[in-house]
Design a protein around this motif. Structure first.
Motif, PDB file in Angstrom:
ATOM      1  N   PRO A 127       6.226   4.200   4.207  1.00  0.00           N
ATOM      2  CA  PRO A 127       5.317   3.774   3.132  1.00  0.00           C
ATOM      3  C   PRO A 127       6.043   3.860   1.786  1.00  0.00           C
ATOM      4  CG  PRO A 127       4.183   5.248   4.636  1.00  0.00           C
ATOM      5  CD  PRO A 127       5.614   5.214   5.082  1.00  0.00           C
TER       6      PRO A 127
ATOM      7  N   ARG B  76      -2.287   6.478   8.678  1.00  0.00           N
ATOM      8  CA  ARG B  76      -1.233   7.030   9.537  1.00  0.00           C
ATOM      9  C   ARG B  76      -1.055   6.195  10.817  1.00  0.00           C
ATOM     10  NH1 ARG B  76       3.053   8.894   7.919  1.00  0.00           N
ATOM     11  NH2 ARG B  76       4.211   9.441   9.782  1.00  0.00           N
TER      12      ARG B  76
ATOM     13  N   GLY C  53       5.147   4.627  -1.073  1.00  0.00           N
ATOM     14  CA  GLY C  53       4.881   5.872  -1.819  1.00  0.00           C
ATOM     15  C   GLY C  53       5.864   6.970  -1.438  1.00  0.00           C
ATOM     16  N   GLU C  54       6.160   7.070  -0.132  1.00  0.00           N
ATOM     17  CA  GLU C  54       7.121   8.074   0.344  1.00  0.00           C
ATOM     18  C   GLU C  54       8.519   7.773  -0.144  1.00  0.00           C
ATOM     19  OE1 GLU C  54       7.116   8.675   4.608  1.00  0.00           O
ATOM     20  OE2 GLU C  54       4.939   8.957   4.607  1.00  0.00           O
TER      21      GLU C  54
ATOM     22  N   GLU D 195       0.111   4.240   0.485  1.00  0.00           N
ATOM     23  CA  GLU D 195      -0.317   5.208   1.499  1.00  0.00           C
ATOM     24  C   GLU D 195      -1.126   4.515   2.589  1.00  0.00           C
ATOM     25  OE1 GLU D 195      -1.917   9.496   0.798  1.00  0.00           O
ATOM     26  OE2 GLU D 195      -1.710   8.518  -1.156  1.00  0.00           O
TER      27      GLU D 195
ATOM     28  N   ASP E 290       0.856  -1.184   0.000  1.00  0.00           N
ATOM     29  CA  ASP E 290       0.000   0.000   0.000  1.00  0.00           C
ATOM     30  C   ASP E 290       0.897   1.241   0.000  1.00  0.00           C
ATOM     31  OD1 ASP E 290      -1.845   1.964   0.387  1.00  0.00           O
ATOM     32  OD2 ASP E 290      -2.815   1.040   2.129  1.00  0.00           O
TER      33      ASP E 290
END
Ligand SMILES: [Zn+2]
Length: 397
Positions: free
Chosen positions: A386, A375, A388-389, A372, A370
């Motif tokens: 994550p 939190r 994505g980061e 994202e 995933d």
């Protein structure tokens, strides 16, 4: 920049991840609730059942007390425990442990087998899955038995047992990392990577990073899973680069080098703060357990009539769980920072951000990560930032 996932892929990953988030939210209540029952209303019935079973076994297997080999073994256990009754303690903890496994078995099977198969992540045959589950069950029976006999046996005999046990185990933990090349071999076959361009280029990369290693192994995890994985096991002369066969199958040579460069970034991290912290935490944990056991004996909590009473055994997993859950956000935050640093290190080493990015994107797609996650999932204990980061970080020059 090309998006990491198509809308369909993203929807699939979200659908795959959601049950895991629900489990992460619900599990603490199941676990703590179960142990609270075991210390409360179910404590007496389980204890009496363990006592009765121990007496029944003693009557049937009494001949083992005089048989040549078992005689020595059983006498050693009596000596360790200081009195008869270790059989009840052993059975009580095993009943508690197995009951918890039985209660969570449907959930574990859903996550370990059904969900993983539905999304094409698992390649286990039913037999292979059952075999590995059985291996884990046997390992846990062994660990629980050793813990009960060692910890409570020692606690009953020595006043400062928490130091006598804590210090050597803490020291053992410091050297245990050198042994971990051997741990995963209990589950998967490992063979040396055959000579060829990949091995040559990996050797060159490691020479540039100035990291000694003994071998590159290919771990055959494709019998269980479609996930890609690379890691370093051991340290210094025992260090091995382990690549799984899915990675070899799915990744280009450049992507494999990028993944290994990331792992190389972990090598020069200072291990000492974490190791010292966990050693100190272990001794502190045993000290707190010692105080709790003394209080239980003095106040008669959990039906205890003496120090290190067998009935207080579920306190160990409960206390351990509380400490681990409280510590997880902190250790995970440190871990995420180390992962970011390892990514930066890999970019400096390979000087090839495009391939590194491509490697992360491919890993995210194959492992259905995933990009994202919620939190709270990150804060609760995600060891990696994550995906994505991570991809965003390497995409910006
Ligand atoms: Zn890493």
């Amino acid at each position: 920049m090309e998006p990491i996932f198509t809308p369909d892929q993203l929807a699939e990953i979200k659908a795959y991840s959601l049950p895991y988030y629900i489990r992460a939210a619900v599990n603490p209540f199941i676990y703590v609730g179960f142990l609270a029952l075991m210390l409360g209303p179910l404590n007496g019935p389980f204890y009496r059942f363990a006592q009765a079973t121990a007496a029944w076994l003693d009557a049937r297997l009494g001949f083992l007390r005089t048989a040549p080999v078992s005689r020595v073994f059983l006498r050693a256990l009596d000596t360790l425990w200081g009195e008869p009754g270790w059989g009840t303690a052993l059975l009580f903890s095993l009943f508690v442990d197995l009951s918890l496994k039985l209660v969570t078995a449907p959930i574990d099977f859903y996550f370990g087998y059904i969900l993983e198969h539905r999304y094409g992540m698992s390649t286990y045959t039913p037999l292979g899955y059952a075999r590995d589950e059985l291996k884990q069950l046997l390992a846990s029976v062994f660990i629980v038995s050793a813990l009960v006999l060692g910890l409570y046996g020692l606690a009953r005999r020595l006043r400062r047992w928490w130091l006598v046990l804590g210090v050597p185990v803490a020291l053992l933990m410091l050297v245990a990392a050198a042994l971990d090349p051997y741990r995963s071999r209990a589950f998967f076959d490992q063979t040396p990577l055959e000579p060829g361009p990949l091995r040559t280029h990996l050797t060159e990369l490691m020479a540039r990073a100035n990291i000694p290693f003994s071998d590159v192994l290919v771990e055959k995890t494709s019998v269980a899973s479609n996930r890609v994985q690379a890691y370093f096991a051991g340290q210094g002369p025992t260090r091995t680069i382990v690549l799984n066969d899915v990675l070899i199958r799915e990744f280009t040579e450049g992507e494999i080098l990028a993944a290994v460069a990331h792992e190389a970034g972990h090598v020069n991290e200072s291990q000492w703060p974490a190791r010292i912290a966990s050693s100190v935490a272990l001794v502190a944990f045993l000290f707190v357990l010692d105080r709790l056991l003394r209080l239980s004996a003095a106040r008669g909590w959990f039906g205890a009539t003496r120090f290190a009473d067998t009935r207080t055994l579920p306190l160990i997993p409960l206390l351990l769980y509380i400490v681990m859950t409280a510590a997880a956000p902190f250790s995970a935050a440190f871990s995420r920072e180390r992962e970011r640093e390892a990514d930066r290190y890999a970019l400096r080493l390979t000087q090839d951000p495009a391939t590194f990015r491509q490697m992360l994107v491919k890993a995210a797609r194959l492992n259905k990560m995933d990009p994202e996650p919620p939190r709270w999932v990150v804060i609760k204990g995600l060891t990696h930032p994550p995906i994505g980061e991570r991809i965003a970080d390497v995409s910006t020059p």
